[in-house]
Design an enzyme around this catalytic site. Sequence first.
Site, short mmCIF file in Angstrom:
data_model
loop_
_atom_site.label_atom_id
_atom_site.label_comp_id
_atom_site.label_asym_id
_atom_site.label_seq_id
_atom_site.Cartn_x
_atom_site.Cartn_y
_atom_site.Cartn_z
N GLY A 234 39.87 13.87 18.77
CA GLY A 234 41.28 14.13 19.05
C GLY A 234 41.74 13.78 20.44
O GLY A 234 42.93 13.91 20.74
N GLU B 110 33.47 14.16 18.39
CA GLU B 110 33.80 13.12 17.39
C GLU B 110 35.01 12.31 17.81
O GLU B 110 35.99 12.20 17.07
CB GLU B 110 34.11 13.80 16.04
CG GLU B 110 33.01 14.67 15.49
CD GLU B 110 33.52 15.61 14.38
OE1 GLU B 110 34.73 15.61 14.10
OE2 GLU B 110 32.69 16.33 13.83
N ARG C 258 50.99 1.84 12.01
CA ARG C 258 51.29 3.04 12.81
C ARG C 258 52.78 3.20 13.17
O ARG C 258 53.31 4.31 13.06
CB ARG C 258 50.41 3.10 14.06
CG ARG C 258 48.90 3.06 13.75
CD ARG C 258 48.04 3.43 14.94
NE ARG C 258 48.17 4.82 15.27
CZ ARG C 258 48.88 5.28 16.27
NH1 ARG C 258 49.50 4.45 17.08
NH2 ARG C 258 48.98 6.57 16.48
N CYS D 252 59.04 -7.20 2.97
CA CYS D 252 60.36 -6.84 2.45
C CYS D 252 60.58 -5.34 2.46
O CYS D 252 60.71 -4.71 1.40
CB CYS D 252 60.49 -7.39 1.04
SG CYS D 252 60.21 -9.15 1.05
N GLU D 253 60.56 -4.75 3.62
CA GLU D 253 60.86 -3.32 3.77
C GLU D 253 61.52 -3.13 5.13
O GLU D 253 61.05 -3.73 6.12
CB GLU D 253 59.56 -2.49 3.80
CG GLU D 253 58.74 -2.58 2.57
CD GLU D 253 58.29 -1.22 2.05
OE1 GLU D 253 58.85 -0.19 2.49
OE2 GLU D 253 57.40 -1.22 1.21
#
Length: 432
Positions: free
Chosen positions: A238, A287, A326, A356-357
């Site tokens: 994190g 991690e 992202r 196409c968005e």
Amino acid sequence: MHDFRYVGKKLYCEDVAVESLAKKFGTPLYVYSQRTLTRHFQELDRAMSPVEHLICFAMKSNSNQSVLRTLANLGGGFDIVSGGELQRVIAAGGDARKCVFAGVGKTDAEIEFALRRGVYCFNAESEPELHRINRVAARLKKIAPVAVRVNPNVDAHTHAKITTGTYENKFGIAIEGIEAIYARAAKLKNLRLRGLQMHIGSQLTTVSPFEQAVTKVLPLVQKLKAKHGLEFFSIGGGLGIIYQPALASGDPAWWQTSAAKKILTPHSYAARLVPLLKPLGMKILMEPGRFISGNSGILVTRVEYVKRTGKKNFVIVDAAMNDLIRPAFYDAYHEIVPLTKKGGAVISSDVVGPICESGDYFCKDRPLPKVGEGDHLALLSAGAYGFVMASVYNTRSPAAEVLVNGRRSALVRKRLPVKEIWAAESVAPWLK
Ligand code: LLP
């Protein structure tokens, strides 16, 4: 700190001009710096050296074989979330015995594979999972090392889609129920209670939520260690990175501000956590994913068209949301810079892909240097959750990947011929 910088007007990755890579390998292209990967791993490793520890790279952030091998060569372990990830680690020459297996939905087959390969620990996320691991281990006549993921109910103050440590999330087991679960799990004959794990969320840019969570969980770890002889405490990943250029490279005076002093670095992280963790006398696992890989990679793209409408300046590039999701998914900010600085006008632009968005954009209304067809741009800090989250939407072949080391560069994932995208499909016999 990363190894992408301008030499004269050209953007370099270490000692290689990125434009030469774009010309040689085409675009869209992910470019990774081995030196940055190595430095980030080693800085964290050094900062945590007062306690016995193991860094298990969260390979979900970047699982290219060359990235994994770089970290395996440095002695790193891996945080894995599927049987597929374990196979990748093994293929890359990593050590299964340094792998921790996380995730809420481990299947029987995945548990069996991980047991046979001798992973360091299963991080269990529910009581039914503990029973299942015990059952599979019994069938194989093995003892499975397990830890339970504790949900400390601490708000990490990050994006809602990447926070994990509150009771709103599907992850882990509520802190109040943990002691009872360990007591019941201790009766399962094919389990060895090896540790306790937590992970409160991703992209945390201050140390405080980590400190809060560790402080809250410490008395519990001490009790469990005394009762069940736990060997490790995993404080998860994190650790956030800096995406915004104003913070990363802009005003040098910024680093003197009080906001800057709160920013997370390996040093500030360790300075606040080591004093809490050292008295435990346990092995500490971490991690981190993004912290190691995020600023080690960029996505290089070519400008196809510049389209001016009454209101907007659209820079249409050959990378799209299928290559880097992202911005579309989390409204994430990625700095965008030209591979060759031209000077001159800055113009408010939307950098968009060909999909196409309307969600297919990398930035909106951002002041950027004027560019034209054939120019190249780089999206920075794209080494984590970039290529790994790519899709083949719109039947677009995934980007190629290159690793740089000093003056050397190597294609570490070739661009797939577009036919490969439907190679596993077939036409139903009655349609022929
Ligand atoms: N450990 C566990 C149990 C995790 O679930 C994660 C990330 C990590 C470690 C590594 O987190 P990191 O150090 O990279 O923050 N796709 C999102 C991030 C999803 C993170 C999922 N879990 C993004 O692009 O921001």
